[in-house]
Design an enzyme around this catalytic site. Structure first.
Site, PDB file in Angstrom:
ATOM      1  CB  SER A  68      -2.511   5.091  -3.374  1.00  0.00           C
ATOM      2  OG  SER A  68      -0.786   4.703  -3.411  1.00  0.00           O
ATOM      3  CB  ALA A 121      11.518  -5.148  -3.903  1.00  0.00           C
ATOM      4  CG  ASP A 170       2.995 -13.840  -1.497  1.00  0.00           C
ATOM      5  OD1 ASP A 170       4.144 -14.359  -1.025  1.00  0.00           O
ATOM      6  OD2 ASP A 170       3.156 -13.429  -2.763  1.00  0.00           O
TER       7      ASP A 170
HETATM    8  P1  ADP Z   1       4.701  -7.127  -5.291  1.00  0.00           P
HETATM    9  O1  ADP Z   1       5.996  -8.187  -5.415  1.00  0.00           O
HETATM   10  O2  ADP Z   1       5.605  -6.002  -4.365  1.00  0.00           O
HETATM   11  O3  ADP Z   1       3.845  -7.727  -4.835  1.00  0.00           O
HETATM   12  P2  ADP Z   1       3.194  -6.794  -7.519  1.00  0.00           P
HETATM   13  O4  ADP Z   1       3.480  -6.363  -8.767  1.00  0.00           O
HETATM   14  O5  ADP Z   1       2.585  -8.244  -7.266  1.00  0.00           O
HETATM   15  O6  ADP Z   1       4.611  -6.950  -6.860  1.00  0.00           O
HETATM   16  O7  ADP Z   1       2.108  -5.753  -6.663  1.00  0.00           O
HETATM   17  C1  ADP Z   1       2.574  -4.527  -6.835  1.00  0.00           C
HETATM   18  C2  ADP Z   1       1.150  -3.665  -7.191  1.00  0.00           C
HETATM   19  O8  ADP Z   1       0.489  -3.690  -5.628  1.00  0.00           O
HETATM   20  C3  ADP Z   1       1.381  -2.377  -7.460  1.00  0.00           C
HETATM   21  O9  ADP Z   1       1.593  -2.058  -8.981  1.00  0.00           O
HETATM   22  C4  ADP Z   1       0.047  -1.675  -7.020  1.00  0.00           C
HETATM   23  O10 ADP Z   1      -1.070  -1.999  -7.874  1.00  0.00           O
HETATM   24  C5  ADP Z   1      -0.196  -2.095  -5.456  1.00  0.00           C
HETATM   25  N1  ADP Z   1       0.478  -1.485  -4.620  1.00  0.00           N
HETATM   26  C6  ADP Z   1       1.762  -1.923  -4.185  1.00  0.00           C
HETATM   27  N2  ADP Z   1       1.922  -0.871  -2.925  1.00  0.00           N
HETATM   28  C7  ADP Z   1       0.905   0.118  -3.258  1.00  0.00           C
HETATM   29  C8  ADP Z   1       0.646   1.419  -2.528  1.00  0.00           C
HETATM   30  N3  ADP Z   1       1.538   1.861  -1.559  1.00  0.00           N
HETATM   31  N4  ADP Z   1      -0.371   2.249  -3.119  1.00  0.00           N
HETATM   32  C9  ADP Z   1      -1.227   1.564  -3.977  1.00  0.00           C
HETATM   33  N5  ADP Z   1      -0.992   0.343  -4.574  1.00  0.00           N
HETATM   34  C10 ADP Z   1       0.004  -0.316  -4.314  1.00  0.00           C
HETATM   35 MG    MG Z   2       2.620  -9.235  -5.453  1.00  0.00          MG
END
Ligand code: ADP
Ligand code: MG
Length: 384
Positions: A68, A121, A170
């Site tokens: 990532s 977000a 989602d």
């Molecule tokens: P959201 O509302 O954005 O879905 P969540 O807490 O459900 O928030 O999910 C966010 C999680 O998804 C992050 O903490 C990470 O584990 C994963 N994630 C999101 N974007 C990335 C990224 N660019 N690289 C790695 N993991 C990601």
């Molecule tokens: Mg989520």
């Protein structure tokens, strides 16, 4: 540089070859239909022009290695022994686990991942990660990507592997979105309809800069309250109750549970009205339904916070705004407004300033257009 160029270059830097595939999986904004998904009801999300990008190459063994760029970290595991390891890699492991449990043949791959979906977000970066991972496994494994089946895999990964109690919306929109359209999803049977969106308007997503925690007790509590309400009303899910029936049978129901149920039941009706409004190109009506949805989420379901309420009220007072509401699970995160495209710029400036003045927080506003669901943006059979 575009995201596609960035991720392709990052792959070349890491692996000194060309990726076999470049995948894009979008985030989403739910236009209306909040907390209806786990009640077997209706939701109306749209895939946005912000996405997770993965560039990958197949491996000859059963290792999965993904970096990532956002976290500047690697997750690595063997498909023969998938174990838990705290962190973002859980979403990838969880998808691999759920796919294997469901009998899909998996093969190893290596890649890099980037994203312009803000995390936490309310735009569902997690579902986008899951759908990007599922697409990667389908391309490397050589089997077809069926959106509803893959959405269920993503949900299972998130529920049972990651341990977040989320619905199916989602993943479904990230898997099955279409540019220029919102997606009506019947969460009971996962049937979908593409609903054309008015072209002269945009949806502005407004991140309040306050965050929910997805393992938040508030979300699980609401689910339990909805289950309790359904039990009281003698149905498996609140989807099965319309407003007149509810009014007949709600006597004797506890006040709290009754308001939770009323939100879900009226919200389901609003989604179906919104579909008609959009089909007729009636943005003022769509806007009024969004306003009513917010009031219901604030007063009956009680999942807004002060910042979401401030953001929505400020938006509703701007010229060119048809309506606004919180979106996503609530307790922080984002709101969404339907705005005349020609006035989107002044809208975002005015709301940004007024929100800062009212809260002292720095919001982020994104003018969003409906994009395609997960897609393969590039493929190459030779790697060099
Ligand atoms: P959201 O509302 O954005 O879905 P969540 O807490 O459900 O928030 O999910 C966010 C999680 O998804 C992050 O903490 C990470 O584990 C994963 N994630 C999101 N974007 C990335 C990224 N660019 N690289 C790695 N993991 C990601
Ligand atoms: Mg989520």
């Amino acid at each position: 540089m575009s995201n596609q160029q960035t991720i392709t270059r990052a792959f070349k830097d890491h692996f000194s070859k060309t990726p076999h595939f470049v995948i894009r999986a979008p985030g989403r904004v739910n236009l209306i239909g909040e907390h209806t998904d786990y009640n077997d009801g209706f939701v109306l999300p749209m895939a946005i022009d912000r996405a997770i990008w993965i560039a990958l190459g197949a491996r000859n063994d059963r290792q999965v290695r993904l970096r990532s760029l956002h976290f500047d970290a690697l997750t690595e595991f063997s498909l023969d022994e998938i174990t838990h390891k705290p962190g973002w890699g859980e979403y990838i492991r969880g998808v691999a686990w759920a796919l294997q449990e469901a009998g899909y043949r998996l093969a190893g791959w290596e890649g890099v991942m980037t994203s312009d979906i803000p995390i936490g977000a309310g735009l569902s970066s997690s579902a986008a990660v899951e759908m990007a991972a599922a697409k990667a496994f389908s391309l490397v494994g050589g089997w077809g990507f069926d959106p509803p089946a893959m959405a269920q895999i993503g949900q299972r990964a998130e529920n049972q592997w990651v341990g977040a109690n989320t619905g199916i919306m989602d993943q479904m929109i990230s898997a099955a979105g279409r540019a220029g359209h919102a997606l009506l999803i019947d969460c009971r049977d996962l049937s979908t309809q593409q609903i054309p969106l008015p072209t002269e308007n945009v949806f502005v997503v407004m991140d309040t800069a306050t965050r929910h925690a997805h393992t938040d007790s508030g979300y699980n509590e609401r689910r339990e309250e909805c289950e309790a309400a359904a039990r009281f009303l003698g149905v498996s899910h609140l989807r099965d109750v319309d407003l007149p029936t509810f009014r007949d049978r709600a006597g004797g129901m506890g006040e709290g549970i009754r308001r939770r149920a009323r939100h879900v039941i009226t919200e389901n009706a609003r989604v179906l009205e919104a579909v008609e409004a959009l089909r007729q190109g009636d943005s003022p009506k769509m806007g009024r339904l969004m306003d009513a949805s917010h009031a219901s989420l604030r007063d009956d379901f009680e999942v807004t916070n002060r910042e979401l309420n401030v953001m929505v009220e400020l938006s509703q007072n701007q010229p060119g705004c048809f309506g606004a509401r919180m979106t996503g699970g609530g307790f922080g995160g984002s709101a969404v407004a339907l705005v005349e495209e020609a006035r989107a710029k002044e809208f975002t400036q005015a709301v940004d300033e007024a929100y800062q003045a009212a809260t002292g927080l720095d919001p982020h506003l994104y003018v969003c257009r409906a994009s395609n669901g997960v897609e393969t943006m590039a493929r190459s059979t030779t790697t060099s």
